[in-house]
Design an enzyme around this catalytic site. Structure first.
Site, short mmCIF file in Angstrom:
data_model
loop_
_atom_site.label_atom_id
_atom_site.label_comp_id
_atom_site.label_asym_id
_atom_site.label_seq_id
_atom_site.Cartn_x
_atom_site.Cartn_y
_atom_site.Cartn_z
N THR A 186 0.82 -1.22 0.00
CA THR A 186 0.00 0.00 0.00
C THR A 186 0.85 1.26 0.00
OG1 THR A 186 -0.13 -0.05 2.42
CG2 THR A 186 -1.93 -1.11 1.20
N THR A 264 6.90 -5.91 8.99
CA THR A 264 6.77 -5.42 7.62
C THR A 264 7.14 -3.94 7.52
OG1 THR A 264 4.40 -5.19 8.07
CG2 THR A 264 5.11 -7.13 6.83
N ASP A 334 1.14 -3.77 18.96
CA ASP A 334 1.03 -3.26 17.60
C ASP A 334 1.59 -1.85 17.50
OD1 ASP A 334 0.41 -3.12 14.88
OD2 ASP A 334 -1.65 -2.48 15.22
N HIS A 645 -15.68 -5.54 9.28
CA HIS A 645 -17.08 -5.21 9.49
C HIS A 645 -17.38 -4.59 10.85
CE1 HIS A 645 -18.26 -7.05 5.72
NE2 HIS A 645 -17.51 -8.09 6.01
N MET A 684 -15.01 -10.21 -0.75
CA MET A 684 -15.49 -11.11 0.30
C MET A 684 -15.21 -12.55 -0.13
SD MET A 684 -16.74 -11.63 3.21
CE MET A 684 -17.19 -13.19 3.97
#
Length: 717
Positions: A186, A264, A334, A645, A684
């Site tokens: 990204t 990463t 994180d 979601h 999905m």
């Protein structure tokens, strides 16, 4: 597409590097286009924006002052362009020769006339929709790199693509990641002396991080730098990886069910040409919970786990390790160090220092010597409770109550995994000596997941129960909790290590920043506003109703001597896709309207009338599942569904809210989506390898249960 009046093509202004060469430059780029001299001299090129942070030092400061504190109130919309994706927009555009180039969601590329908005070309890499399930934080892309007459793009499915800058035609493409693993790309590439440098993402899913360089001419891989060991380091391994292996439980890294360890390199890079050092930030561990990732003999977390959450300096010509500094040793929350890195020269303690600055997720603002990696200072820029400070060597002094990998007990930790500052770029104003930080405050309950095992097929591999912080079906309580989440624009003095001024927002996840010679700071926010502030004191001087949340950073450039300010608008990203769409900015839903907005003094264009955003009323079938089934469904939902979601099945305005799904009342239709993957082209994919049919039905039962709870409070307090 709305267009302003046609203007003449851009004349390249200013010195771009070696004086003898650049004084001759008029109009189009000479020879082979963008050169190393141009990239190193980009600070003197006031007209264009030819690399991600405008300059290799990533300061995101433009000397342009035609738009300034005195006249910014006259700034108006010059033109705009609607994007063809309704997902998060995070890109920094590039501007060269009066042409503007940008990336959008799903790794698409578009080119426009920078003065008029006339579309020139577009490119779609046709990323498979099913790749979306590999992306932790939306199907975003942060931009391009330029070299010669080429543009370089990293695609979500891990390709590096070279495009002809004039036509958008593909020149070559190289697969930079293993497509069988959950890697994504990204971030924006950088180019140094003909080498295209790019990292990747996917730590939450269990990959092993690295950064690599590719030949700009043909895509050949030139070197690769791994950020974590693989557990098999020996005499043939680089010394830096042998050193890293000493800080890990390498038995776990070698075990049959091991995952890659994470680390990463998914965003920040900066380059010092004089020192010939490339700096990059390294991300979190996989799993987050160090007790599972690198356990000691007693089963608690052990070791610093290099080079997680570190800033690393290497030689860009060979990938040779030079130094590192670890912001969060033994990271378990994180707390990535992939946030924006800025280089600057400043006087500290009576001595001129060449420094590197970063405000990573962990809440501390760091100042390091960029030649040696020596720790200079660090202070917390937001409230945090995981550390009580730093020792003299720059190692955090941990608060033992928040080391959940050691206690095994849940803890409310500040900041949470979104950090005190995320990917949104900072900016530095050399005249003010300030770094401007798009900061925010948000805590999270970290609850270790019992008997956790990795699943590399689907879902997050974090080792924590992501459903632990789900909010109850009480709208008043939810509003109260969301009210504690704050966004801030902070003007930070890196020498005094304190805030000079702060602007607070109703919601977090506010956009990246731009500073200018006109004494301005530009930023978009989650309140669907694009604004300009006085760089000296934070006074808001101008704003524009953007009709959508803005997270991307602005740029500025000139065409035919006229200054423009541009920003890519479009609500999305990690917070946007998981937060309660009705409460995200405490004022109402934030919708996605993906557009490029371009401004100039006296601009008179107007956006189309804003469409009203209305939610489909909750109308679920009756909840008939047993308590045990609902509990099972909640556990599986938290691990496999919540990241897209929303926690507690409370959806956002970016991705489908499952409480309102048309398949909720039909077990067969639900199974066709979740088990069979009939919507894979929309992102999905099927979860058949991770969830049994019984578990899939339990997830449906859980969502029905949650929808009924929320229907009872809909519209109430």
């Amino acid at each position: 597409m709305n267009k302003a009046i046609w203007a003449a093509p851009l004349l390249v202004l200013g010195a771009l590097g070696a004086a003898a060469c650049n004084e001759a430059m008029q109009g189009e780029f000479l020879g082979d286009g963008v050169t190393q001299a141009m990239l190193e001299g980009a600070g003197e090129d006031h007209a264009n924006w030819i690399t991600h942070g405008r300059t290799y030092d990533e300061q995101r400061f433009s000397p342009l002052d035609q738009v300034n504190t005195q006249n910014v109130g006259d700034l108006g919309l010059a033109w705009f362009a609607d994007m063809d994706t309704a997902r998060g927009q995070e890109a920094t555009p590039l501007v060269m020769d009066g042409k503007l180039y940008l990336t959008t969601a799903w790794s698409k590329v578009k080119a426009f006339d920078a003065a008029t908005g006339e579309p020139l070309w577009d490119y779609d890499p046709e990323v498979p929709g099913e790749t979306g399930v590999k992306a932790c934080c939306d199907v975003v892309n942060r931009g391009l790199a330029a070299w010669g007459e080429s543009l370089f793009l990293g695609t979500l499915d891990g390709r590096l693509v070279s495009l002809d800058r004039n036509s958008g035609a593909v020149q070559w493409e190289a697969q930079t990641t293993d497509p069988e693993q959950a890697y994504t790309v990204t971030g924006a590439p950088r180019v140094i002396d003909g080498k295209v440098i790019i990292g990747n993402g996917g730590a939450e899913f269990g990959v092993r991080g690295y950064i690599a360089a590719y030949d700009a001419a043909n895509g050949e891989e030139l070197w690769r730098f791994y950020t974590v060991p693989d557990g098999n380091e020996g005499g043939e391994s680089p010394q830096y990886l042998q050193d890293a292996a000493e800080t890990w439980n390498t038995e776990v890294l070698r075990s049959s069910d091991a995952i890659g360890g994470g680390g990463t390199v998914w965003d920040s890079m900066a380059y010092d040409p004089e020192l010939n050092l490339l700096y990059f930030g390294v991300g979190n561990g996989a799993p987050w919970n160090r007790a599972y990732r690198s356990p000691g003999e007693d089963g608690t977390g052990e070791g610093d786990n290099l080079y997680l959450s570190s800033i690393v300096a290497i030689r860009p010509d060979t990938g040779e390790y030079v130094w590192h500094y670890q912001t969060t040793p033994g990271e378990t929350w994180d707390y990535t160090a992939t946030q924006h890195i800025i280089l600057a020269d400043m006087e500290i303690g009576g001595e001129e220092r060449a420094v590197l600055m970063q405000a990573p997720k962990n809440g501390f603002f760091y100042v390091l010597d960029r030649e040696t990696g020596e720790f200079i200072s660090a202070e917390d820029y937001i409230p945090q409770n995981w550390a009580t400070g730093m020792d003299e060597n720059g190692r955090p002094i941990f608060n033992p109550e928040t080391r959940i990998d050691e206690t095994g007990e849940p803890a409310l930790v500040m900041p949470g995994p979104l950090g005190g500052h995320n990917w949104h770029p900072m900016a530095f104003h050399p005249g003010e000596g300030l770094v401007y930080i798009p900061a925010f405050e948000a805590a999270m309950v970290y609850e270790p997941e019992a008997d956790w095992k990795p699943d590399t097929a689907r879902g997050f591999n974090v080792g924590f129960n992501l459903g632990a912080g789900d909010l109850p079906a009480d709208m008043g309580f939810r509003r109260e909790v969301y009210g504690t989440v704050k966004g801030k624009l902070m003007a930070w003095d890196p020498v005094a290590q304190e805030a000079r001024w702060t602007v607070e927002f109703a919601g977090p996840w506010n956009g990246g920043l731009l500073t200018t010679g006109g004494g301005l700071v530009f930023q978009g926010n989650s309140g669907s506003e694009f604004a300009a502030y006085n760089a000296a004191d934070g006074e808001k001087l101008w704003s524009f109703a953007a009709q959508t949340g803005i997270v991307a950073p602005p740029i500025t450039y000139t065409v035919n001597g006229e200054q423009y300010v541009a920003v890519l608008a479009g609500w999305g990203g990690a917070y946007a896709i998981t937060a309660d769409g009705a409460l995200v900015d405490h004022q109402g839903p934030v919708r996605n309207v993906s557009r490029l907005l371009v401004f100039k003094l006296g601009g008179g264009e107007e956006l189309p009338a804003e469409r009203e955003l209305t939610a489909i009323p909750l109308d679920p079938p009756p909840s008939r599942a047993s308590a045990d089934t609902i509990a099972l469904g909640g556990t599986k939902y938290a691990r496999y569904c919540a990241v897209c979601h929303g926690p507690g099945a409370v959806g956002s305005t970016v991705l489908p809210d499952l409480r309102r799904s048309g398949t909720l009342g039909n077990a067969g239709a639900w199974s066709a989506v979740v088990n069979d993957g009939i919507l894979k082209d929309n992102g999905m994919v099927n979860f058949a390898d991770s969830l049994s049919r019984e578990e899939i039905e339990a997830v449906r039962g859980y969502v029905i249960h949650r929808a009924n709870e929320d229907k009872a409070i809909e519209g109430g307090e």
